[in-house]
Scaffold this motif. Structure first.
Motif, mmCIF file in Angstrom:
data_model
loop_
_atom_site.group_PDB
_atom_site.id
_atom_site.type_symbol
_atom_site.label_atom_id
_atom_site.label_comp_id
_atom_site.label_asym_id
_atom_site.label_seq_id
_atom_site.Cartn_x
_atom_site.Cartn_y
_atom_site.Cartn_z
ATOM 1 N N THR A 196 6.052 -0.899 7.285
ATOM 2 C CA THR A 196 5.085 -1.558 6.394
ATOM 3 C C THR A 196 5.668 -1.863 5.021
ATOM 4 O O THR A 196 4.949 -2.363 4.145
ATOM 5 N N GLN B 142 4.563 -4.576 2.575
ATOM 6 C CA GLN B 142 3.477 -5.380 3.151
ATOM 7 C C GLN B 142 2.188 -5.164 2.350
ATOM 8 O O GLN B 142 2.045 -4.159 1.658
ATOM 9 N N PRO B 143 1.220 -6.098 2.429
ATOM 10 C CA PRO B 143 -0.021 -5.922 1.680
ATOM 11 C C PRO B 143 -0.688 -4.568 1.959
ATOM 12 O O PRO B 143 -0.830 -4.187 3.111
ATOM 13 N N ARG B 144 -1.039 -3.866 0.899
ATOM 14 C CA ARG B 144 -1.704 -2.561 0.929
ATOM 15 C C ARG B 144 -0.864 -1.465 1.567
ATOM 16 O O ARG B 144 -1.383 -0.396 1.924
ATOM 17 N N SER B 145 0.431 -1.703 1.740
ATOM 18 C CA SER B 145 1.301 -0.650 2.258
ATOM 19 C C SER B 145 1.378 0.501 1.270
ATOM 20 O O SER B 145 1.258 0.310 0.057
ATOM 21 N N MET B 146 1.587 1.695 1.791
ATOM 22 C CA MET B 146 1.836 2.840 0.913
ATOM 23 C C MET B 146 3.273 2.816 0.405
ATOM 24 O O MET B 146 3.652 3.597 -0.461
ATOM 25 N N ASN C 60 5.185 0.767 -1.529
ATOM 26 C CA ASN C 60 5.236 -0.267 -2.563
ATOM 27 C C ASN C 60 6.696 -0.546 -2.939
ATOM 28 O O ASN C 60 7.591 0.232 -2.614
ATOM 29 N N TYR D 215 0.084 7.290 -3.345
ATOM 30 C CA TYR D 215 0.100 6.709 -2.002
ATOM 31 C C TYR D 215 0.899 7.584 -1.027
ATOM 32 O O TYR D 215 0.549 7.689 0.132
#
Lengths: 320, 272
Positions: free
Chosen positions: B95, B98-102, B104, B111
């Motif tokens: 992820t 990716q959008p809203r991934s933990m 960052n 997160y």
């Protein structure tokens, strides 16, 4: 050093309440530590240092380091109270406050001393009128601006218990005790200082007692001015502000701060979105000229007369 | 499962997996900072798989050792290490960005378990690590604090404020590792705003200084576990930006370069 002349005639330097409260809290909770930037004297922490020498951390004149160290102390399980002149604490280390304290969500208490224009003639480098505007977008940072010694002590006590970042804006300016019976300090709740239905004066910190005086003066003209003590800048008591807008139809904000982005900005944003009414913002328009604190307050209308005049303007704009 | 009798073998195996995985992540996201990931990988692998005391099932255990990643942009190295250390499952790495991934682009402790503080803007890690070490000092805690900074980031003045404070307070429970790859985003450190002689500067600030090859796991392990002195410890780890992939090594453009499919394939052939 002689005691400051501020204690006479019922006026108080709220730093005394801050220091006494912190000492009493530290005596029962050994997680509490104080962090200073060579600001022991100006923060009135000499007594704390004597009682808890190992828990007074002086990083020297290094505010960026101070705020980072505060986040680290919180990571290590301490409850750090960082005390420094508000202008340097918030301006010099704004990115550390943003990233290390607010965004990281550490349990750090930032205590801005001698805020607003308390440094008077020393000029805008030493004034802290921008701090509300800088910090308000950091939404998980609680922002408190107490109005008198009782509220200062309550704010410090609340911050020590609350698990999260807090900014407490203090002043060395002499203020009277607000004459209110049965007070309860509640973050996110405005305090009713005077009731009224013609206009609402929303003030914080050193200007609350001036707004109360303005309300008393307006009463002699038949204008009933509600006064709200908005010590909690974030979270804001939106219900009290919207009630003021709908019930009194005109608002004046008063703060020892810039009229851009602070309490006035917050009230204007909220009312514009939900219940547009005239909002007059009393404060400083930008960098101020040289002058004493008293002169600056008078020049920019932070007086009972100036606030009353703003109230009349707001009422006039409302067509009342 | 491979058995590793020698701790250095384990570190080497983890570092290889971290590089391969991080480069795949950067390729998949078409974002990242692989040059800095690879200069820091061996340091981070040595810390997590040879030195640090932690329990991934209890990421907030009060007496855990702390590792602070001041060069927060090198998330490829940090996230693969945290994953290999057991803080979160391997699926999470897919992820990355990716959008809203933990996961960052820069680490967020709220997160992701195992992240000690949010970093990204440079010059933040050392002051925070200094605060953690002060907390340990005043409570006589047994944990140690390790902080990894880049070298270019030492141009930020906040580092030197903290270096003074740590030296002044004789924080013997603090270890500062510098990923000395001599390249920053735009050019070499010495042509941009020179840092040498770093060792003399650190000594002058009251630190015990060691210089090591930052890709030699045994040398890193020895420096990180050497007996403490009466000063905080600084380890200048001489490294190569992009280490391990021939076409990336010592090239500033790989600071935040992303590979093509061919480059990824070539790199994975080299990283064995």
């Amino acid at each position: 050093m002689a005691a400051p002349a501020l204690q006479i005639q019922g006026l108080h330097d709220c730093r005394e309440a801050w220091a006494a409260t912190l000492e009493s809290l530290a005596a029962v909770d050994d997680r509490i530590v104080a962090v200073v930037n060579d600001s022991v004297g100006s923060s009135k922490l000499g007594g704390f240092q004597k009682k808890f020498p190992d828990r007074l951390i002086n990083v020297g004149i290094a505010e960026q380091c101070m705020v980072g160290v505060g986040a680290g102390l919180a990571n290590g399980g301490r409850i750090p109270f960082l005390s420094a002149a508000a202008c340097f604490l918030t301006g010099r280390s704004l990115e550390q406050i943003k990233a290390d304290v607010a965004y990281a969500g550490f349990n750090v208490k930032l205590v801005g001393q001698s805020s607003g224009v308390a440094y008077g003639e020393l000029g805008p480098t030493h004034h802290s009128i921008e701090d509300f505007a800088w910090l308000r977008p950091l939404t998980n940072l609680t922002i408190l601006c107490p109005a008198d010694p009782w509220e200062t002590a309550e704010a410090i006590r609340w911050a020590a218990i609350h698990d999260g970042p807090v900014y407490i804006r203090l002043s060395r300016m002499p203020v009277p005790d607000l004459d209110i019976a049965h007070r309860t300090f509640r973050v996110g709740k405005a305090e009713l200082v005077r009731d009224g239905s013609d206009v609402t004066l929303i003030a914080c910190g050193t200007t609350v007692h001036l707004a109360a005086k303005a309300s008393d003066a307006l009463k002699t003209e038949g204008i009933r001015a509600r006064v709200l003590n908005m010590a909690s800048i974030n979270p804001l008591d939106e219900a009290a502000i919207l009630a003021a807008a709908s019930e009194t139809g005109a608002i004046v904000t008063v703060e020892e701060a810039s009229i851009r982005g602070g309490l006035g900005g917050a009230v204007a944003e909220l009312t514009a979105d939900n219940h547009p009414v005239p909002v007059e913002r009393v404060g400083f328009p930008g960098f101020v000229p040289t002058g004493s604190v008293d002169w600056l307050f008078t020049e920019f209308g932070l007086t009972a007369q100036g606030i009353a005049a703003a109230a009349r303007r707001a009422i006039g704009r409302a067509g009342k | 499962m491979t058995l590793h009798n020698d701790p250095i073998d384990l570190i080497r195996a983890k570092a290889l997996w971290m590089r391969r995985t991080a480069f795949q992540m950067v390729f998949d996201a078409q974002l990242g900072h692989p040059g800095g990931d690879f200069s820091a990988t061996d340091i981070i692998a040595t810390i997590y798989f040879g030195v640090l005391r932690y329990d991934p099932t209890q990421p907030n255990m009060p007496d855990r050792d702390r590792f602070i990643m001041s060069k927060g942009h090198a998330t490829g190295a940090l996230y693969t290490a945290l994953c290999a250390a057991g803080y979160f499952p391997e699926d999470w790495l897919k992820t990355y960005m990716q959008p809203r991934s933990m996961l960052n682009g820069h680490p967020n402790r709220n997160y992701l378990p195992g992240v000690e503080t949010n970093t990204g803007p440079l010059g933040h890690g050392l002051p925070v690590a200094t605060g953690i070490a002060i907390a340990g000092q005043i409570t006589q805690a047994t944990y140690r604090t390790y902080v990894l900074t880049g070298d270019g980031e030492l141009q930020e003045g906040s580092n030197w404020e903290a270096a003074m404070t740590a030296g002044h307070r004789k924080l013997t429970n603090l270890t500062w590792i510098v990923d000395r790859n001599r390249l920053q985003q735009g050019a070499g450190t010495e042509e941009t705003n020179g840092l040498d002689p770093l060792d003399k500067k650190f000594e002058a600030f009251g630190w015990d200084v060691q210089m090591v090859d930052g890709h030699d796991h045994a040398a890193l392990f020895a420096a990180l576990t050497a007996p403490t002195t009466d000063k905080p410890r600084a380890i200048i780890a001489n490294t190569v930006k992009g280490k391990g992939v021939s076409f990336m090594e010592n090239k500033a453009s790989w600071h935040h370069g992303v590979p093509t499919a061919d480059q990824l394939a070539t790199a994975l052939k080299e990283l064995v």
